[in-house]
Write an enzyme that holds these catalytic residues in place. Structure first.
Site, PDB file in Angstrom:
ATOM      1  CG  ASP A 140     -13.161 -22.094 -11.672  1.00 25.13           C
ATOM      2  OD1 ASP A 140     -14.041 -22.218 -12.544  1.00 25.13           O
ATOM      3  OD2 ASP A 140     -12.947 -21.017 -11.053  1.00 25.13           O
ATOM      4  CE1 TYR A 167     -11.123 -15.397  -9.535  1.00 27.78           C
ATOM      5  CE2 TYR A 167     -10.535 -17.680  -9.892  1.00 27.78           C
ATOM      6  CZ  TYR A 167     -11.490 -16.720  -9.638  1.00 27.78           C
ATOM      7  OH  TYR A 167     -12.805 -17.091  -9.483  1.00 27.78           O
ATOM      8  CE  LYS A 216     -14.588 -18.587 -12.831  1.00 29.87           C
ATOM      9  NZ  LYS A 216     -13.331 -18.678 -12.047  1.00 29.87           N
ATOM     10  CG  HIS A 229     -15.204 -13.514 -13.504  1.00 28.26           C
ATOM     11  ND1 HIS A 229     -13.862 -13.593 -13.231  1.00 28.26           N
ATOM     12  CD2 HIS A 229     -15.828 -13.949 -12.382  1.00 28.26           C
ATOM     13  CE1 HIS A 229     -13.676 -14.073 -12.008  1.00 28.26           C
ATOM     14  NE2 HIS A 229     -14.855 -14.282 -11.468  1.00 28.26           N
TER      15      HIS A 229
HETATM   16  P1  NDP Z   1     -14.917 -21.945  -0.945  1.00 28.19           P
HETATM   17  O1  NDP Z   1     -16.345 -22.035  -0.584  1.00 28.19           O
HETATM   18  O2  NDP Z   1     -14.284 -23.012  -1.769  1.00 28.19           O
HETATM   19  O3  NDP Z   1     -14.150 -21.801   0.439  1.00 28.19           O
HETATM   20  C1  NDP Z   1     -12.758 -21.652   0.525  1.00 28.19           C
HETATM   21  C2  NDP Z   1     -12.426 -21.468   2.006  1.00 28.19           C
HETATM   22  O4  NDP Z   1     -12.733 -22.670   2.721  1.00 28.19           O
HETATM   23  C3  NDP Z   1     -10.975 -21.164   2.223  1.00 28.19           C
HETATM   24  O5  NDP Z   1     -10.908 -20.233   3.289  1.00 28.19           O
HETATM   25  C4  NDP Z   1     -10.385 -22.516   2.672  1.00 28.19           C
HETATM   26  O6  NDP Z   1      -9.316 -22.286   3.569  1.00 28.19           O
HETATM   27  C5  NDP Z   1     -11.558 -23.156   3.376  1.00 28.19           C
HETATM   28  N1  NDP Z   1     -11.594 -24.627   3.251  1.00 28.19           N
HETATM   29  C6  NDP Z   1     -11.573 -25.356   2.097  1.00 28.19           C
HETATM   30  N2  NDP Z   1     -11.656 -26.668   2.359  1.00 28.19           N
HETATM   31  C7  NDP Z   1     -11.730 -26.793   3.718  1.00 28.19           C
HETATM   32  C8  NDP Z   1     -11.823 -27.907   4.592  1.00 28.19           C
HETATM   33  N3  NDP Z   1     -11.869 -29.145   4.119  1.00 28.19           N
HETATM   34  N4  NDP Z   1     -11.887 -27.659   5.934  1.00 28.19           N
HETATM   35  C9  NDP Z   1     -11.840 -26.401   6.415  1.00 28.19           C
HETATM   36  N5  NDP Z   1     -11.744 -25.306   5.616  1.00 28.19           N
HETATM   37  C10 NDP Z   1     -11.691 -25.499   4.287  1.00 28.19           C
HETATM   38  O7  NDP Z   1     -14.694 -20.497  -1.602  1.00 28.19           O
HETATM   39  P2  NDP Z   1     -14.105 -19.961  -2.957  1.00 28.19           P
HETATM   40  O8  NDP Z   1     -14.503 -18.541  -3.040  1.00 28.19           O
HETATM   41  O9  NDP Z   1     -12.670 -20.264  -3.089  1.00 28.19           O
HETATM   42  O10 NDP Z   1     -14.934 -20.753  -4.088  1.00 28.19           O
HETATM   43  C11 NDP Z   1     -14.438 -21.876  -4.805  1.00 28.19           C
HETATM   44  C12 NDP Z   1     -13.975 -21.455  -6.190  1.00 28.19           C
HETATM   45  O11 NDP Z   1     -15.063 -20.877  -6.924  1.00 28.19           O
HETATM   46  C13 NDP Z   1     -12.929 -20.349  -6.209  1.00 28.19           C
HETATM   47  O12 NDP Z   1     -11.656 -20.762  -5.772  1.00 28.19           O
HETATM   48  C14 NDP Z   1     -13.015 -19.916  -7.636  1.00 28.19           C
HETATM   49  O13 NDP Z   1     -12.340 -20.842  -8.481  1.00 28.19           O
HETATM   50  C15 NDP Z   1     -14.537 -19.928  -7.857  1.00 28.19           C
HETATM   51  N6  NDP Z   1     -15.158 -18.604  -7.595  1.00 28.19           N
HETATM   52  C16 NDP Z   1     -15.814 -17.990  -8.645  1.00 28.19           C
HETATM   53  C17 NDP Z   1     -16.417 -16.759  -8.488  1.00 28.19           C
HETATM   54  C18 NDP Z   1     -17.128 -16.139  -9.630  1.00 28.19           C
HETATM   55  O14 NDP Z   1     -17.502 -14.953  -9.539  1.00 28.19           O
HETATM   56  N7  NDP Z   1     -17.356 -16.849 -10.719  1.00 28.19           N
HETATM   57  C19 NDP Z   1     -16.382 -16.041  -7.196  1.00 28.19           C
HETATM   58  C20 NDP Z   1     -15.687 -16.762  -6.154  1.00 28.19           C
HETATM   59  C21 NDP Z   1     -15.137 -18.007  -6.359  1.00 28.19           C
HETATM   60  P3  NDP Z   1      -7.774 -22.728   3.274  1.00 28.19           P
HETATM   61  O15 NDP Z   1      -7.431 -22.300   1.889  1.00 28.19           O
HETATM   62  O16 NDP Z   1      -7.018 -22.016   4.347  1.00 28.19           O
HETATM   63  O17 NDP Z   1      -7.776 -24.215   3.450  1.00 28.19           O
END
Ligand code: NDP
Length: 280
Positions: A44, A49, A74, A107
């Site tokens: 995704d 981004y 998006k 988006h």
């Molecule tokens: P997430 O809920 O996926 O959380 C990501 C965070 O969790 C990061 O800080 C990561 O840290 C941490 N993390 C991930 N896995 C673990 C684990 N196993 N243990 C501990 N910490 C963990 O948030 P996102 O906002 O990234 O959402 C996922 C995806 O959704 C995005 O990447 C994007 O593709 C999409 N998105 C879409 C939006 C929209 O408006 N359509 C808005 C926001 C997101 P670290 O990287 O340090 O491991």
């Protein structure tokens, strides 16, 4: 084995993927390459981004057959005019190195910008499917009224609605409106962007299964029938988050996580009715 979900246009999408929001552009080829090695086949990304080129490099280097991959991007909030939809979509395909994209989403609806006209934007996105360059058209951050409007004015329902959802913000209003229209739900920020990972109730369930808190939260989404793509920069977490299909939560455990919903107070992102960010 990752489950797949059948969409209303008869295509299928892997229920688990890899998110790339805040993956820095210069690190994206490496990070997404690692996710592909771990086994993720659904990526995704988004124009906003700034990392579509890195995703494209990772795909090219992986030599994974195109038909085994599922790629979503998006539309930037700056590209809502129909001509900009078509121009920027071509740029997205070129950056990703693909001839056809699997899924393209509006988006954000931006009801306070572009004279409130997200309907012509939606028509332009569906036109990309008619052209054959896009397989599936969808939306993101669409509230029930936004969905009702595009469907009633065009007769075309999106295949997915990608919305914020996690244990502290279940977002059931937008989820149920989507389901009513036959629209699959993708849960963005499935871990609450990290906020839900310290939860004590979920930690107890994790201990009972010998799983991590992240795995329990992601499994909860899977059992709700939503599509998820957690983001992480760390390979061991990529592996952990990929292992969701070898255990199940009991109905009581699902209900215990459902009970953590804080409604609007749990939202970590902006409200779609008022979000009006435009890139420079
Ligand atoms: P997430 O809920 O996926 O959380 C990501 C965070 O969790 C990061 O800080 C990561 O840290 C941490 N993390 C991930 N896995 C673990 C684990 N196993 N243990 C501990 N910490 C963990 O948030 P996102 O906002 O990234 O959402 C996922 C995806 O959704 C995005 O990447 C994007 O593709 C999409 N998105 C879409 C939006 C929209 O408006 N359509 C808005 C926001 C997101 P670290 O990287 O340090 O491991």
């Amino acid at each position: 084995m990752v489950a797949t979900i059948k969409l209303n246009d008869q295509t299928s999408i892997p229920q688990l993927g890899f998110g790339t929001y805040l993956v820095p552009p210069e690190e994206t080829a490496d990070i997404v390459g690692q996710a592909l090695q771990v086994g993720y086949r659904h990526i995704d990304t988004a124009q906003m981004y700034g990392n579509e080129e890195g995703v494209g490099q990772a795909i090219a280097r992986s030599q994974i057959p195109r038909e085994d991959l599922y790629v979503t991007s998006k539309l930037s909030t700056g590209n809502h005019r129909p001509d900009d939809v078509r121009r920027s979509f071509d740029e997205t395909l070129a950056k990703l190195g693909l001839e056809q994209l699997d899924l393209f989403l509006i988006h954000w609806p931006l009801p306070t910008l572009y004279d409130g006209d997200y309907v012509s934007t939606w028509k332009a996105v569906t036109g990309l499917v008619a052209d054959g360059r896009l397989r599936t058209a969808g939306v993101s951050n669409f509230e029930p009224a936004h969905l009702d409007r595009i469907i009633s004015e065009t007769g075309l329902a999106p295949a997915v609605n990608q919305i914020e959802a996690h244990p502290y913000f279940a977002n059931n209003t937008a989820r149920e409106a989507s389901r009513r229209h036959g629209v699959a739900v993708e849960a963005w920020g499935p871990l609450g962007q990290g906020a839900a990972l310290q939860d004590e109730e979920i930690a107890k369930i994790a201990a009972a299964h010998g799983k991590s808190v992240s795995q329990i939260i992601l499994r909860w989404h899977i059992q709700r029938g939503d599509i998820v793509f957690p983001k992480t920069m760390r390979r061991e977490r990529m592996t952990e988050n990929f292992q969701l299909f070898d255990f199940s939560l009991t109905p009581e455990q699902v209900q215990a996580i459902d009970a953590l919903d804080r409604g609007e107070e749990g939202r970590v992102g902006p409200h779609p009715d008022t979000f009006a960010y435009l890139p420079d």
